[in-house]
Design a protein around this motif. Sequence first.
Motif, PDB file in Angstrom:
ATOM      1  N   LYS A   1       3.652   5.815  -5.572  1.00 35.45           N
ATOM      2  CA  LYS A   1       3.590   5.883  -7.031  1.00 35.45           C
ATOM      3  C   LYS A   1       2.371   6.646  -7.539  1.00 35.45           C
ATOM      4  O   LYS A   1       2.410   7.221  -8.616  1.00 35.45           O
ATOM      5  CB  LYS A   1       3.614   4.476  -7.643  1.00 35.45           C
ATOM      6  CG  LYS A   1       4.871   3.707  -7.332  1.00 35.45           C
ATOM      7  CD  LYS A   1       6.106   4.424  -7.835  1.00 35.45           C
ATOM      8  CE  LYS A   1       7.370   3.681  -7.488  1.00 35.45           C
ATOM      9  NZ  LYS A   1       8.578   4.402  -7.831  1.00 35.45           N
ATOM     10  N   THR A   2       1.287   6.634  -6.758  1.00 32.54           N
ATOM     11  CA  THR A   2       0.065   7.290  -7.229  1.00 32.54           C
ATOM     12  C   THR A   2      -0.259   8.562  -6.464  1.00 32.54           C
ATOM     13  O   THR A   2      -1.127   9.317  -6.885  1.00 32.54           O
ATOM     14  CB  THR A   2      -1.139   6.337  -7.128  1.00 32.54           C
ATOM     15  OG1 THR A   2      -1.346   5.982  -5.758  1.00 32.54           O
ATOM     16  CG2 THR A   2      -0.931   5.083  -7.969  1.00 32.54           C
ATOM     17  N   GLY A   3       0.383   8.766  -5.306  1.00 37.29           N
ATOM     18  CA  GLY A   3       0.141   9.964  -4.516  1.00 37.29           C
ATOM     19  C   GLY A   3      -1.177   9.953  -3.770  1.00 37.29           C
ATOM     20  O   GLY A   3      -1.702  10.996  -3.410  1.00 37.29           O
ATOM     21  N   GLN A   4      -1.745   8.757  -3.494  1.00 31.79           N
ATOM     22  CA  GLN A   4      -3.022   8.668  -2.792  1.00 31.79           C
ATOM     23  C   GLN A   4      -2.799   8.675  -1.289  1.00 31.79           C
ATOM     24  O   GLN A   4      -1.731   8.374  -0.797  1.00 31.79           O
ATOM     25  CB  GLN A   4      -3.752   7.385  -3.187  1.00 31.79           C
ATOM     26  CG  GLN A   4      -4.174   7.381  -4.643  1.00 31.79           C
ATOM     27  CD  GLN A   4      -4.868   6.082  -5.016  1.00 31.79           C
ATOM     28  OE1 GLN A   4      -4.916   5.152  -4.224  1.00 31.79           O
ATOM     29  NE2 GLN A   4      -5.395   6.029  -6.216  1.00 31.79           N
ATOM     30  N   SER A   5      -3.873   8.998  -0.543  1.00 31.20           N
ATOM     31  CA  SER A   5      -3.806   9.027   0.918  1.00 31.20           C
ATOM     32  C   SER A   5      -3.948   7.629   1.490  1.00 31.20           C
ATOM     33  O   SER A   5      -4.342   6.697   0.806  1.00 31.20           O
ATOM     34  CB  SER A   5      -4.895   9.941   1.479  1.00 31.20           C
ATOM     35  OG  SER A   5      -6.155   9.368   1.233  1.00 31.20           O
ATOM     36  N   ALA A   6      -3.693   7.485   2.791  1.00 27.39           N
ATOM     37  CA  ALA A   6      -3.697   6.181   3.452  1.00 27.39           C
ATOM     38  C   ALA A   6      -5.008   5.898   4.177  1.00 27.39           C
ATOM     39  O   ALA A   6      -5.042   5.078   5.077  1.00 27.39           O
ATOM     40  CB  ALA A   6      -2.540   6.115   4.442  1.00 27.39           C
ATOM     41  N   GLY A   7      -6.101   6.538   3.836  1.00 22.51           N
ATOM     42  CA  GLY A   7      -7.364   6.359   4.548  1.00 22.51           C
ATOM     43  C   GLY A   7      -7.873   4.936   4.532  1.00 22.51           C
ATOM     44  O   GLY A   7      -8.262   4.398   5.552  1.00 22.51           O
ATOM     45  N   PHE A   8      -7.866   4.298   3.388  1.00 15.97           N
ATOM     46  CA  PHE A   8      -8.380   2.937   3.280  1.00 15.97           C
ATOM     47  C   PHE A   8      -7.510   1.968   4.056  1.00 15.97           C
ATOM     48  O   PHE A   8      -8.008   1.064   4.700  1.00 15.97           O
ATOM     49  CB  PHE A   8      -8.461   2.526   1.803  1.00 15.97           C
ATOM     50  CG  PHE A   8      -8.949   1.117   1.623  1.00 15.97           C
ATOM     51  CD1 PHE A   8     -10.277   0.796   1.845  1.00 15.97           C
ATOM     52  CD2 PHE A   8      -8.078   0.108   1.248  1.00 15.97           C
ATOM     53  CE1 PHE A   8     -10.728  -0.501   1.679  1.00 15.97           C
ATOM     54  CE2 PHE A   8      -8.527  -1.179   1.089  1.00 15.97           C
ATOM     55  CZ  PHE A   8      -9.856  -1.480   1.295  1.00 15.97           C
TER      56      PHE A   8
ATOM     57  N   GLN B   1       0.831  -1.200   0.000  1.00 16.97           N
ATOM     58  CA  GLN B   1       0.000   0.000   0.000  1.00 16.97           C
ATOM     59  C   GLN B   1       0.868   1.255   0.000  1.00 16.97           C
ATOM     60  O   GLN B   1       0.563   2.231  -0.692  1.00 16.97           O
ATOM     61  CB  GLN B   1      -0.939  -0.011   1.196  1.00 16.97           C
ATOM     62  CG  GLN B   1      -2.048  -1.025   1.060  1.00 16.97           C
ATOM     63  CD  GLN B   1      -2.859  -1.200   2.331  1.00 16.97           C
ATOM     64  OE1 GLN B   1      -2.423  -0.833   3.415  1.00 16.97           O
ATOM     65  NE2 GLN B   1      -4.043  -1.789   2.194  1.00 16.97           N
ATOM     66  N   GLN B   2       1.958   1.248   0.776  1.00 18.97           N
ATOM     67  CA  GLN B   2       2.863   2.395   0.808  1.00 18.97           C
ATOM     68  C   GLN B   2       3.513   2.607  -0.563  1.00 18.97           C
ATOM     69  O   GLN B   2       3.632   3.734  -1.033  1.00 18.97           O
ATOM     70  CB  GLN B   2       3.937   2.201   1.879  1.00 18.97           C
ATOM     71  CG  GLN B   2       3.413   2.322   3.289  1.00 18.97           C
ATOM     72  CD  GLN B   2       4.440   1.935   4.336  1.00 18.97           C
ATOM     73  OE1 GLN B   2       5.497   1.391   4.028  1.00 18.97           O
ATOM     74  NE2 GLN B   2       4.119   2.203   5.600  1.00 18.97           N
ATOM     75  N   PHE B   3       3.893   1.519  -1.201  1.00 15.56           N
ATOM     76  CA  PHE B   3       4.485   1.604  -2.534  1.00 15.56           C
ATOM     77  C   PHE B   3       3.494   2.208  -3.525  1.00 15.56           C
ATOM     78  O   PHE B   3       3.835   3.114  -4.295  1.00 15.56           O
ATOM     79  CB  PHE B   3       4.929   0.219  -3.004  1.00 15.56           C
ATOM     80  CG  PHE B   3       5.456   0.193  -4.405  1.00 15.56           C
ATOM     81  CD1 PHE B   3       6.749   0.627  -4.678  1.00 15.56           C
ATOM     82  CD2 PHE B   3       4.668  -0.256  -5.444  1.00 15.56           C
ATOM     83  CE1 PHE B   3       7.236   0.616  -5.967  1.00 15.56           C
ATOM     84  CE2 PHE B   3       5.146  -0.279  -6.744  1.00 15.56           C
ATOM     85  CZ  PHE B   3       6.444   0.163  -7.011  1.00 15.56           C
ATOM     86  N   ILE B   4       2.261   1.702  -3.482  1.00 17.09           N
ATOM     87  CA  ILE B   4       1.229   2.219  -4.390  1.00 17.09           C
ATOM     88  C   ILE B   4       0.962   3.684  -4.112  1.00 17.09           C
ATOM     89  O   ILE B   4       0.828   4.490  -5.041  1.00 17.09           O
ATOM     90  CB  ILE B   4      -0.063   1.377  -4.267  1.00 17.09           C
ATOM     91  CG1 ILE B   4       0.172  -0.027  -4.822  1.00 17.09           C
ATOM     92  CG2 ILE B   4      -1.230   2.061  -4.971  1.00 17.09           C
ATOM     93  CD1 ILE B   4      -0.942  -1.004  -4.526  1.00 17.09           C
ATOM     94  N   GLN B   5       0.910   4.059  -2.836  1.00 20.22           N
ATOM     95  CA  GLN B   5       0.676   5.456  -2.477  1.00 20.22           C
ATOM     96  C   GLN B   5       1.808   6.342  -2.975  1.00 20.22           C
ATOM     97  O   GLN B   5       1.567   7.453  -3.454  1.00 20.22           O
ATOM     98  CB  GLN B   5       0.519   5.596  -0.964  1.00 20.22           C
ATOM     99  CG  GLN B   5      -0.773   5.007  -0.446  1.00 20.22           C
ATOM    100  CD  GLN B   5      -0.784   4.868   1.066  1.00 20.22           C
ATOM    101  OE1 GLN B   5       0.127   5.306   1.743  1.00 20.22           O
ATOM    102  NE2 GLN B   5      -1.824   4.242   1.579  1.00 20.22           N
TER     103      GLN B   5
END
Length: 128
Positions: free
Chosen positions: A102-109, A96-100
């Motif tokens: 690479k995509t710049g998304q937040s960690a809410g989910f 999830q950290q890697f995806i975040q």
Amino acid sequence: MNGQNGSAFMPDEDLLNVILADLKRTVREYTTAATESACPAVRRVFNDLTMDTLRLQGELYAQMGELNMYTPPSKALRQDVDKQIQAAQQTQQKCQQFIQQKTGQSAGFAGIQNNQSQQAGTNNSYFM
């Protein structure tokens, strides 16, 4: 299971273990095929084949168990299961950290999902 000359090709237990292993492999193959199917009709056929094969595998397993031909694996210690769950959660978090990153998304989910995982793991029985 006997050959033409009356001698056994192989002991019944060994032959049934080969069949059982092949049924398990077949289930994996059908599951993969169903997962990769784009056509709903093909997916449905592979799902049906998977369920039929699982039924056969279960029946064979039960028969072998009744004849003392198959020893089920021992129960897993709760601490071993907890270690595996923790390792899987760490891997999930890293992904999830890697995806975040690479995509710049937040960690809410991720926070919601980790909270649910922790709540599900509150059963403290010694064996699974």
